[in-house]
Design a protein around this motif. Structure first.
Motif, PDB file in Angstrom:
ATOM      1  N   GLU A   1       0.823  -1.205   0.000  1.00 19.01           N
ATOM      2  CA  GLU A   1       0.000   0.000   0.000  1.00 19.01           C
ATOM      3  C   GLU A   1       0.854   1.250   0.000  1.00 19.01           C
ATOM      4  OE1 GLU A   1      -2.603  -2.534   3.132  1.00 19.01           O
ATOM      5  OE2 GLU A   1      -0.507  -1.896   3.145  1.00 19.01           O
ATOM      6  N   SER A   2       0.287   2.325  -0.484  1.00 20.73           N
ATOM      7  CA  SER A   2       0.936   3.633  -0.431  1.00 20.73           C
ATOM      8  C   SER A   2      -0.130   4.709  -0.469  1.00 20.73           C
ATOM      9  CB  SER A   2       1.911   3.813  -1.597  1.00 20.73           C
ATOM     10  OG  SER A   2       1.232   3.727  -2.836  1.00 20.73           O
ATOM     11  N   GLY A   3       0.253   5.922  -0.048  1.00 21.97           N
ATOM     12  CA  GLY A   3      -0.642   7.055  -0.176  1.00 21.97           C
ATOM     13  C   GLY A   3      -1.261   7.559   1.108  1.00 21.97           C
ATOM     14  N   GLY A   4      -1.018   6.893   2.219  1.00 18.44           N
ATOM     15  CA  GLY A   4      -1.568   7.383   3.470  1.00 18.44           C
ATOM     16  C   GLY A   4      -0.872   8.646   3.932  1.00 18.44           C
ATOM     17  N   GLY A   5      -1.389   9.232   5.007  1.00 16.12           N
ATOM     18  CA  GLY A   5      -0.772  10.438   5.535  1.00 16.12           C
ATOM     19  C   GLY A   5      -1.726  11.240   6.378  1.00 16.12           C
ATOM     20  N   LEU A   6      -1.359  12.489   6.597  1.00 17.12           N
ATOM     21  CA  LEU A   6      -2.131  13.412   7.424  1.00 17.12           C
ATOM     22  C   LEU A   6      -2.816  14.431   6.528  1.00 17.12           C
ATOM     23  CD1 LEU A   6      -2.857  14.684  10.196  1.00 17.12           C
ATOM     24  CD2 LEU A   6      -0.698  15.960  10.023  1.00 17.12           C
TER      25      LEU A   6
ATOM     26  N   CYS B   1      -2.744   0.263  -3.901  1.00 20.44           N
ATOM     27  CA  CYS B   1      -2.293  -1.042  -3.445  1.00 20.44           C
ATOM     28  C   CYS B   1      -1.928  -1.870  -4.663  1.00 20.44           C
ATOM     29  CB  CYS B   1      -3.376  -1.733  -2.629  1.00 20.44           C
ATOM     30  SG  CYS B   1      -2.982  -3.445  -2.196  1.00 20.44           S
ATOM     31  N   ALA B   2      -0.672  -2.257  -4.737  1.00 20.61           N
ATOM     32  CA  ALA B   2      -0.188  -3.044  -5.861  1.00 20.61           C
ATOM     33  C   ALA B   2       0.082  -4.470  -5.422  1.00 20.61           C
ATOM     34  CB  ALA B   2       1.074  -2.421  -6.428  1.00 20.61           C
ATOM     35  N   ALA B   3      -0.443  -5.409  -6.173  1.00 19.83           N
ATOM     36  CA  ALA B   3      -0.218  -6.828  -5.901  1.00 19.83           C
ATOM     37  C   ALA B   3       0.869  -7.354  -6.821  1.00 19.83           C
ATOM     38  CB  ALA B   3      -1.504  -7.615  -6.107  1.00 19.83           C
ATOM     39  N   SER B   4       1.735  -8.193  -6.258  1.00 15.32           N
ATOM     40  CA  SER B   4       2.805  -8.788  -7.064  1.00 15.32           C
ATOM     41  C   SER B   4       3.064 -10.208  -6.581  1.00 15.32           C
ATOM     42  CB  SER B   4       4.083  -7.958  -6.956  1.00 15.32           C
ATOM     43  OG  SER B   4       4.549  -7.933  -5.626  1.00 15.32           O
ATOM     44  N   GLY B   5       3.672 -11.000  -7.459  1.00 21.89           N
ATOM     45  CA  GLY B   5       3.983 -12.376  -7.099  1.00 21.89           C
ATOM     46  C   GLY B   5       3.423 -13.361  -8.105  1.00 21.89           C
ATOM     47  N   ARG B   6       3.179 -14.583  -7.626  1.00 19.66           N
ATOM     48  CA  ARG B   6       2.756 -15.669  -8.509  1.00 19.66           C
ATOM     49  C   ARG B   6       1.242 -15.643  -8.689  1.00 19.66           C
ATOM     50  NH1 ARG B   6       6.516 -19.741  -8.932  1.00 19.66           N
ATOM     51  NH2 ARG B   6       4.977 -21.419  -8.713  1.00 19.66           N
TER      52      ARG B   6
ATOM     53  N   ASN C   1      -9.364 -11.876  -8.078  1.00 19.91           N
ATOM     54  CA  ASN C   1     -10.817 -11.890  -8.166  1.00 19.91           C
ATOM     55  C   ASN C   1     -11.429 -10.647  -7.534  1.00 19.91           C
ATOM     56  OD1 ASN C   1     -11.145 -14.351  -9.592  1.00 19.91           O
ATOM     57  ND2 ASN C   1     -10.595 -15.446  -7.730  1.00 19.91           N
ATOM     58  N   ARG C   2     -11.161 -10.429  -6.288  1.00 20.91           N
ATOM     59  CA  ARG C   2     -11.703  -9.280  -5.601  1.00 20.91           C
ATOM     60  C   ARG C   2     -10.595  -8.577  -4.843  1.00 20.91           C
ATOM     61  NH1 ARG C   2     -15.022 -11.150  -1.193  1.00 20.91           N
ATOM     62  NH2 ARG C   2     -13.244 -10.631   0.132  1.00 20.91           N
ATOM     63  N   MET C   3     -10.599  -7.249  -4.909  1.00 22.30           N
ATOM     64  CA  MET C   3      -9.678  -6.450  -4.102  1.00 22.30           C
ATOM     65  C   MET C   3     -10.481  -5.431  -3.325  1.00 22.30           C
ATOM     66  SD  MET C   3      -6.326  -5.800  -6.488  1.00 22.30           S
ATOM     67  CE  MET C   3      -5.239  -5.512  -5.084  1.00 22.30           C
ATOM     68  N   GLY C   4      -9.913  -4.992  -2.227  1.00 23.49           N
ATOM     69  CA  GLY C   4     -10.663  -4.034  -1.440  1.00 23.49           C
ATOM     70  C   GLY C   4      -9.840  -3.389  -0.358  1.00 23.49           C
ATOM     71  N   TRP C   5     -10.522  -2.572   0.403  1.00 16.84           N
ATOM     72  CA  TRP C   5      -9.909  -1.856   1.513  1.00 16.84           C
ATOM     73  C   TRP C   5     -10.747  -2.044   2.770  1.00 16.84           C
ATOM     74  CZ3 TRP C   5      -5.262   0.551   0.930  1.00 16.84           C
ATOM     75  CH2 TRP C   5      -4.825   0.790  -0.375  1.00 16.84           C
ATOM     76  N   TYR C   6     -10.060  -2.260   3.867  1.00 16.40           N
ATOM     77  CA  TYR C   6     -10.658  -2.319   5.183  1.00 16.40           C
ATOM     78  C   TYR C   6      -9.890  -1.344   6.056  1.00 16.40           C
ATOM     79  CZ  TYR C   6     -13.092  -6.517   3.662  1.00 16.40           C
ATOM     80  OH  TYR C   6     -13.900  -7.400   2.982  1.00 16.40           O
ATOM     81  N   ARG C   7     -10.481  -0.952   7.166  1.00 13.34           N
ATOM     82  CA  ARG C   7      -9.780  -0.043   8.070  1.00 13.34           C
ATOM     83  C   ARG C   7     -10.031  -0.438   9.516  1.00 13.34           C
ATOM     84  NH1 ARG C   7     -13.341   5.510   7.081  1.00 13.34           N
ATOM     85  NH2 ARG C   7     -15.192   4.876   8.282  1.00 13.34           N
TER      86      ARG C   7
ATOM     87  N   ASN D   1      -2.484  -4.823 -11.757  1.00 18.27           N
ATOM     88  CA  ASN D   1      -2.797  -5.517 -10.490  1.00 18.27           C
ATOM     89  C   ASN D   1      -2.847  -4.533  -9.328  1.00 18.27           C
ATOM     90  OD1 ASN D   1      -2.996  -8.042 -11.703  1.00 18.27           O
ATOM     91  ND2 ASN D   1      -0.875  -8.581 -11.280  1.00 18.27           N
ATOM     92  N   THR D   2      -3.468  -3.411  -9.564  1.00 15.83           N
ATOM     93  CA  THR D   2      -3.487  -2.331  -8.577  1.00 15.83           C
ATOM     94  C   THR D   2      -4.918  -1.878  -8.318  1.00 15.83           C
ATOM     95  OG1 THR D   2      -1.286  -1.578  -9.243  1.00 15.83           O
ATOM     96  CG2 THR D   2      -2.661  -0.016  -8.058  1.00 15.83           C
ATOM     97  N   VAL D   3      -5.190  -1.606  -7.047  1.00 17.22           N
ATOM     98  CA  VAL D   3      -6.477  -1.058  -6.648  1.00 17.22           C
ATOM     99  C   VAL D   3      -6.241   0.297  -6.001  1.00 17.22           C
ATOM    100  CG1 VAL D   3      -6.475  -2.170  -4.367  1.00 17.22           C
ATOM    101  CG2 VAL D   3      -8.639  -1.544  -5.437  1.00 17.22           C
ATOM    102  N   TYR D   4      -7.164   1.203  -6.213  1.00 14.98           N
ATOM    103  CA  TYR D   4      -7.056   2.558  -5.693  1.00 14.98           C
ATOM    104  C   TYR D   4      -8.266   2.883  -4.818  1.00 14.98           C
ATOM    105  CZ  TYR D   4      -3.920   2.759  -9.722  1.00 14.98           C
ATOM    106  OH  TYR D   4      -2.936   2.486 -10.641  1.00 14.98           O
ATOM    107  N   LEU D   5      -8.067   3.783  -3.889  1.00 17.95           N
ATOM    108  CA  LEU D   5      -9.169   4.289  -3.076  1.00 17.95           C
ATOM    109  C   LEU D   5      -9.040   5.809  -3.039  1.00 17.95           C
ATOM    110  CD1 LEU D   5     -11.600   3.461  -1.312  1.00 17.95           C
ATOM    111  CD2 LEU D   5     -10.090   3.733   0.662  1.00 17.95           C
ATOM    112  N   GLN D   6      -9.948   6.480  -3.719  1.00 17.87           N
ATOM    113  CA  GLN D   6     -10.003   7.936  -3.686  1.00 17.87           C
ATOM    114  C   GLN D   6     -10.916   8.340  -2.539  1.00 17.87           C
ATOM    115  OE1 GLN D   6      -8.371  10.299  -5.609  1.00 17.87           O
ATOM    116  NE2 GLN D   6      -9.297  11.773  -4.180  1.00 17.87           N
TER     117      GLN D   6
END
Length: 120
Positions: free
Chosen positions: A6-11, A22-27, A32-38, A76-81
């Motif tokens: 993940e990246s982009g957090g802050g004040l 959020c970028a996914a990498s690997g094998r 299928n589904r990507m998302g954000w929780y807090r 392979n990236t998901v964004y949250l605006q």
């Protein structure tokens, strides 16, 4: 096998905006589904938003109309605006992915979390 970074957090001040990535990498065979929780201090982890590979979205009630989730399947990236941020949006935001790997098994993966702090 798979990493979510993940990246982009802050004040930010109340009423402001932030964009998480959020970028996914690997094998990876398919995501299928990507998302954000807090998770805020002293509270349970809660749904923010999810998006399927076909683009169907689902939002938590507290962020509807303010946050927008999107994804770039090629990257392979998901964004949250996040717009119109409120102090109650302050939390650690976690990326989540339901990912089918090259062995054809599907697993759930989590990122390490990124802090979002909204000042009043």
């Amino acid at each position: 096998q798979v990493q979510l970074v993940e990246s982009g957090g802050g004040l930010v001040q109340a009423g402001g905006s932030l964009r998480l990535s959020c970028a996914a990498s690997g094998r990876i065979l398919i995501i299928n589904r990507m998302g954000w929780y807090r998770q805020a201090p002293g509270k349970q982890r809660e749904l923010v938003a999810t998006i399927t590979s076909g683009g169907s979205t689902n939002y938590g009630d507290s962020v509807k109309g303010r946050f927008i989730i999107s994804r770039d399947n090629a990257k392979n990236t998901v964004y949250l605006q996040m717009n119109s941020l409120k102090p109650e949006d302050t939390a650690v935001y976690y990326c989540n992915g339901m990912i089918r790997v090259v062995t054809f098994n599907e697993y759930e993966y989590w990122g390490q979390g990124t802090q979002v702090t909204v000042s009043s």
